[in-house]
Motif scaffolding. Structure first.
Motif, PDB file in Angstrom:
ATOM      1  N   ALA A  81       0.846  -1.192   0.000  1.00 20.66           N
ATOM      2  CA  ALA A  81       0.000   0.000   0.000  1.00 20.66           C
ATOM      3  C   ALA A  81       0.882   1.243   0.000  1.00 20.66           C
ATOM      4  O   ALA A  81       2.025   1.225   0.479  1.00 20.66           O
ATOM      5  N   LEU A  82       0.347   2.332  -0.565  1.00 17.12           N
ATOM      6  CA  LEU A  82       0.993   3.636  -0.560  1.00 17.12           C
ATOM      7  C   LEU A  82       0.049   4.610   0.128  1.00 17.12           C
ATOM      8  O   LEU A  82      -1.151   4.656  -0.177  1.00 17.12           O
ATOM      9  N   VAL A  83       0.586   5.388   1.071  1.00 22.83           N
ATOM     10  CA  VAL A  83      -0.218   6.305   1.872  1.00 22.83           C
ATOM     11  C   VAL A  83       0.148   7.733   1.487  1.00 22.83           C
ATOM     12  O   VAL A  83       1.304   8.158   1.652  1.00 22.83           O
ATOM     13  N   TYR A  84      -0.821   8.493   0.954  1.00 22.38           N
ATOM     14  CA  TYR A  84      -0.603   9.860   0.488  1.00 22.38           C
ATOM     15  C   TYR A  84      -1.368  10.843   1.374  1.00 22.38           C
ATOM     16  O   TYR A  84      -2.275  10.471   2.127  1.00 22.38           O
ATOM     17  N   GLU A  85      -0.991  12.099   1.228  1.00 25.38           N
ATOM     18  CA  GLU A  85      -1.811  13.151   1.815  1.00 25.38           C
ATOM     19  C   GLU A  85      -3.161  13.179   1.107  1.00 25.38           C
ATOM     20  O   GLU A  85      -3.256  12.908  -0.096  1.00 25.38           O
ATOM     21  N   TYR A  86      -4.185  13.482   1.847  1.00 26.53           N
ATOM     22  CA  TYR A  86      -5.544  13.420   1.303  1.00 26.53           C
ATOM     23  C   TYR A  86      -5.862  14.679   0.510  1.00 26.53           C
ATOM     24  O   TYR A  86      -5.610  15.795   0.977  1.00 26.53           O
ATOM     25  N   MET A  87      -6.385  14.485  -0.697  1.00 33.40           N
ATOM     26  CA  MET A  87      -6.795  15.593  -1.551  1.00 33.40           C
ATOM     27  C   MET A  87      -8.337  15.647  -1.575  1.00 33.40           C
ATOM     28  O   MET A  87      -8.997  14.867  -2.274  1.00 33.40           O
ATOM     29  N   PRO A  88      -8.938  16.524  -0.773  1.00 33.28           N
ATOM     30  CA  PRO A  88     -10.408  16.500  -0.606  1.00 33.28           C
ATOM     31  C   PRO A  88     -11.192  16.802  -1.872  1.00 33.28           C
ATOM     32  O   PRO A  88     -12.336  16.365  -2.002  1.00 33.28           O
ATOM     33  N   LYS A  89     -10.622  17.528  -2.827  1.00 31.75           N
ATOM     34  CA  LYS A  89     -11.373  17.879  -4.034  1.00 31.75           C
ATOM     35  C   LYS A  89     -11.262  16.825  -5.140  1.00 31.75           C
ATOM     36  O   LYS A  89     -11.869  16.983  -6.198  1.00 31.75           O
ATOM     37  N   GLY A  90     -10.484  15.789  -4.911  1.00 34.49           N
ATOM     38  CA  GLY A  90     -10.401  14.717  -5.894  1.00 34.49           C
ATOM     39  C   GLY A  90      -9.510  15.068  -7.071  1.00 34.49           C
ATOM     40  O   GLY A  90      -8.620  15.917  -6.997  1.00 34.49           O
ATOM     41  N   SER A  91      -9.747  14.397  -8.205  1.00 38.35           N
ATOM     42  CA  SER A  91      -8.907  14.581  -9.384  1.00 38.35           C
ATOM     43  C   SER A  91      -9.478  15.650 -10.307  1.00 38.35           C
ATOM     44  O   SER A  91     -10.673  15.973 -10.267  1.00 38.35           O
ATOM     45  N   LEU A  92      -8.634  16.166 -11.164  1.00 47.00           N
ATOM     46  CA  LEU A  92      -9.003  17.279 -12.043  1.00 47.00           C
ATOM     47  C   LEU A  92     -10.059  16.877 -13.063  1.00 47.00           C
ATOM     48  O   LEU A  92     -10.869  17.708 -13.479  1.00 47.00           O
ATOM     49  N   ASP A  93     -10.070  15.608 -13.478  1.00 45.73           N
ATOM     50  CA  ASP A  93     -11.016  15.221 -14.523  1.00 45.73           C
ATOM     51  C   ASP A  93     -12.470  15.323 -14.083  1.00 45.73           C
ATOM     52  O   ASP A  93     -13.378  15.416 -14.912  1.00 45.73           O
ATOM     53  N   LYS A  94     -12.722  15.330 -12.785  1.00 44.09           N
ATOM     54  CA  LYS A  94     -14.091  15.470 -12.294  1.00 44.09           C
ATOM     55  C   LYS A  94     -14.655  16.847 -12.575  1.00 44.09           C
ATOM     56  O   LYS A  94     -15.874  17.029 -12.585  1.00 44.09           O
ATOM     57  N   TYR A  95     -13.777  17.831 -12.819  1.00 47.18           N
ATOM     58  CA  TYR A  95     -14.227  19.212 -13.000  1.00 47.18           C
ATOM     59  C   TYR A  95     -14.179  19.645 -14.460  1.00 47.18           C
ATOM     60  O   TYR A  95     -15.096  20.293 -14.943  1.00 47.18           O
ATOM     61  N   ILE A  96     -13.110  19.306 -15.173  1.00 46.76           N
ATOM     62  CA  ILE A  96     -12.983  19.840 -16.530  1.00 46.76           C
ATOM     63  C   ILE A  96     -13.902  19.119 -17.518  1.00 46.76           C
ATOM     64  O   ILE A  96     -14.242  19.677 -18.563  1.00 46.76           O
ATOM     65  N   PHE A  97     -14.317  17.894 -17.196  1.00 48.54           N
ATOM     66  CA  PHE A  97     -15.233  17.173 -18.090  1.00 48.54           C
ATOM     67  C   PHE A  97     -16.672  17.182 -17.580  1.00 48.54           C
ATOM     68  O   PHE A  97     -17.515  16.462 -18.102  1.00 48.54           O
ATOM     69  N   SER A  98     -16.931  17.942 -16.546  1.00 51.29           N
ATOM     70  CA  SER A  98     -18.264  17.993 -15.962  1.00 51.29           C
ATOM     71  C   SER A  98     -19.000  19.247 -16.433  1.00 51.29           C
ATOM     72  O   SER A  98     -18.430  20.332 -16.525  1.00 51.29           O
ATOM     73  N   ARG A  99     -20.258  19.107 -16.713  1.00 51.10           N
ATOM     74  CA  ARG A  99     -21.071  20.252 -17.125  1.00 51.10           C
ATOM     75  C   ARG A  99     -21.590  21.033 -15.922  1.00 51.10           C
ATOM     76  O   ARG A  99     -22.079  22.150 -16.070  1.00 51.10           O
ATOM     77  N   LYS A 100     -21.502  20.438 -14.734  1.00 50.98           N
ATOM     78  CA  LYS A 100     -21.988  21.116 -13.531  1.00 50.98           C
ATOM     79  C   LYS A 100     -20.910  21.974 -12.893  1.00 50.98           C
ATOM     80  O   LYS A 100     -21.201  23.020 -12.310  1.00 50.98           O
ATOM     81  N   GLU A 101     -19.663  21.518 -12.965  1.00 54.33           N
ATOM     82  CA  GLU A 101     -18.554  22.255 -12.342  1.00 54.33           C
ATOM     83  C   GLU A 101     -17.785  23.004 -13.419  1.00 54.33           C
ATOM     84  O   GLU A 101     -17.407  22.423 -14.444  1.00 54.33           O
ATOM     85  N   HIS A 102     -17.559  24.309 -13.192  1.00 51.18           N
ATOM     86  CA  HIS A 102     -16.829  25.127 -14.146  1.00 51.18           C
ATOM     87  C   HIS A 102     -15.831  26.000 -13.384  1.00 51.18           C
ATOM     88  O   HIS A 102     -16.144  26.546 -12.317  1.00 51.18           O
ATOM     89  N   PHE A 103     -14.632  26.118 -13.950  1.00 50.57           N
ATOM     90  CA  PHE A 103     -13.626  27.028 -13.405  1.00 50.57           C
ATOM     91  C   PHE A 103     -13.618  28.304 -14.240  1.00 50.57           C
ATOM     92  O   PHE A 103     -13.872  28.278 -15.449  1.00 50.57           O
ATOM     93  N   SER A 104     -13.281  29.397 -13.590  1.00 46.18           N
ATOM     94  CA  SER A 104     -13.049  30.634 -14.344  1.00 46.18           C
ATOM     95  C   SER A 104     -11.736  30.515 -15.091  1.00 46.18           C
ATOM     96  O   SER A 104     -10.907  29.649 -14.802  1.00 46.18           O
TER      97      SER A 104
END
Length: 544
Positions: free
Chosen positions: A302-325
């Motif tokens: 197992a590999l133990v990383y720091e937790y990234m609460p917002k997840g991965s980038l693909d959840k936002y750039i390919f989503s129609r609900k989430e948009h970045f400025s």
């Protein structure tokens, strides 16, 4: 065998080497002046006259009797030789008439020889050594064949019987070989296979353990498997599933959140595990995910990383609900570029990621991007201009052309630059590079369509104000940087340090790059470019 009786005028010692045969006294027939001896002969009937003439000169012939079936030592087994001779005489002897054998039925000949060979086999097997026992088993059929040939007097039966016995021998040896294969060779082969597997596993485990012991002094923390179970609350909260295993949420005392990646058995070989631990074990950069610890207890890793609460980038750039400025997208792109540049230049050994894509970019609570998932990463000296083609691995849609064929150039850090350029295009357009445009199926290849948008205003003579109204200034800037990064030849691409400078620059746009080969409308229309791109990806899939 024959027993010859002679009357001698003087005593003859059985040890006297002047005579051919051993002389054994017959005390019941001897007197003071004459001495009777018995001589055991092994000769054919036609040779007896020669044998009688070869006795000692002081001896005279008395008589001779056949000793059928006795051994040479039989008459010597007792001090009273007369008793033994009488016993031999009582047994009698067989008289055969070869000229009548042709009148026997073949079944009688076979049964007679079979009984004779059976008695011979029992006599040899019961009184012989281990080697004699084996010899009697092997040659018992040949004794039967000799008996059959001698008894029948019919040479024409020799070859058919020999063929039959050969078939029996083949069957017998086949059965013996099958028994050996079943009970000896098969267990031996299984044992050798298991020993080889154990040896290879031991070598792998030993190499990993040596590396981890060195890593403990300067690297991340080592956890026991029981600690991993406790941290993840028995793997209760699953964050996601990837090609290298499942990711679970964990927590250390003090409310420190962690992400625990359990490597699947098919992917947790020692080389990939060491690659990831050695790649990011010593890295501390704001745009590279931090490895807190690891677990290596066969068969679990197992590999133990720091937790990234917002997840991965693909959840936002390919989503129609989430948009970045556009400002936030530009900030995220700059952070990713800084992280990759640090991997290339900030360590003693340059780290080539080989798998830059939105899924491997994680976001913290403030949407700060961090490069993650170093399963395909490789370490190379920074003065190396290229790396072996065998190291070329990655994800279709982001992999550089030289990773597929050396005809495009050599594999180097510029391969990560190409993947970053594809990532920027996906961030700007919100669609995958290799996927057709759902709104317009004629736009088969997304980078070609983006390049057309960048160059179309100038080709039509539009003013800069009209172009700015059509495309946001930061959108145009990100697209131009991406087009520089996806140039077909590695030498035409900028380094990640130059990419960071272009993204950090002011309002001035970077210069318009040459048209990438995949976007060349003059020689390769948009539809054909996607076809050629698909052909390259199919080549990559075959190599994998």
């Amino acid at each position: 065998m024959w027993v010859l009786f002679v009357n001698c005028s003087k005593v003859i010692s059985s040890r006297n080497i002047r005579y051919w045969y051993s002389y054994h006294p017959v005390t019941c027939r001897s007197t003071k002046d004459s001495f009777v001896y018995a001589v055991l002969l092994n000769a054919k009937l036609g040779q007896l006259s020669d044998t009688v003439e070869s006795v000692a000169p002081s001896c005279a012939y008395l008589g001779i009797i056949p000793a059928s079936g006795c051994s040479p030592g039989y008459i010597l087994s007792s001090d009273d030789d007369v008793v033994d001779v009488r016993a031999i005489a009582r047994v009698g002897f067989a008289v055969s008439f070869p000229f009548t054998a042709r009148q026997w039925k073949l079944s009688k000949i076979i049964s007679t020889c079979l009984a004779d060979s059976t008695r011979h086999f029992k006599a040899q097997f019961n009184g012989a050594s281990i080697w004699g026992k084996a010899s009697s088993v092997i040659w018992s059929e040949m004794y039967f064949l000799r008996c059959l040939y001698a008894t029948s007097g019919r040479p024409e039966l020799y070859w058919p019987i020999l063929g039959l016995l050969s078939a029996i021998e083949i069957v017998k040896y086949t059965i013996v070989l099958a028994i050996l294969l079943r009970f000896v060779l098969a267990p031996l082969a299984v044992w050798i296979f298991l020993a080889h597997r154990y040896w290879k596993t031991w070598i792998t485990i030993n190499a990993v353990e040596k590396f981890l012991r060195m890593q403990e002094t300067v690297g991340p923390m080592r956890f026991a498997y029981t600690d991993i179970v406790a941290i993840t609350s028995h793997f209760r909260d699953k964050l996601g599933q990837g090609g290298y295993g499942s990711v679970y949420r964990g927590m250390l005392p003090g409310d420190v959140n962690l992400a625990v990646k359990m490597l699947c058995r098919s992917m947790c070989n020692g080389e990939d595990f060491i690659s990831e631990v050695s790649s990011i074990g010593q890295i501390h950069h704001v745009n590279v995910v931090r490895l807190v610890g690891y677990c290596s207890e066969e068969p679990s890793r197992a590999l133990v990383y720091e937790y990234m609460p917002k997840g991965s980038l693909d959840k936002y750039i390919f989503s129609r609900k989430e948009h970045f400025s556009w400002d936030k997208l530009s900030e995220i792109g700059l952070g990713i570029a800084r992280g990759i540049d640090y991997l290339h230049r900030g360590c003693d050994m340059q780290i080539l990621h080989f798998d830059i894509k939105p899924h491997n970019i994680l976001l913290d609570s403030n949407f700060v991007p961090k490069v993650a998932d170093f399963g395909l990463a490789k370490l190379y000296p920074r003065d190396n201009s290229f790396v072996p083609l065998s190291a070329a691995r990655g994800t279709i849609g982001y992999i550089a052309p030289e990773m597929i064929s050396r005809s495009f150039g050599v594999v180097s850090s510029k391969s990560d630059v190409y993947s970053f350029g594809m990532l920027l295009l996906e961030m700007v357009g919100g669609r995958r590079n290799a996927a057709p445009n759902p709104e317009n199926s004629s736009l088969s290849y997304y980078p070609s369509w983006v390049y057309d948008r960048l160059t179309e205003p100038r080709e039509l003579g539009q003013t800069s104000a009209a172009a700015a109204a059509d495309m946001h200034v930061l959108e145009r800037k990100l697209c131009l940087v991406a087009m520089w990064c996806i140039q077909m030849k590695p030498q035409d691409r900028p380094t990640m340090r130059e990419v960071v400078r272009m993204l950090e620059g002011g309002a001035d746009d970077p210069q318009t790059p040459p048209r990438p080969f995949f976007c060349d409308e003059e020689h390769n229309p948009v539809g054909d470019s996607h076809h050629f791109y698909s052909k390259l990806t199919s080549v990559l899939e075959e190599d994998e």
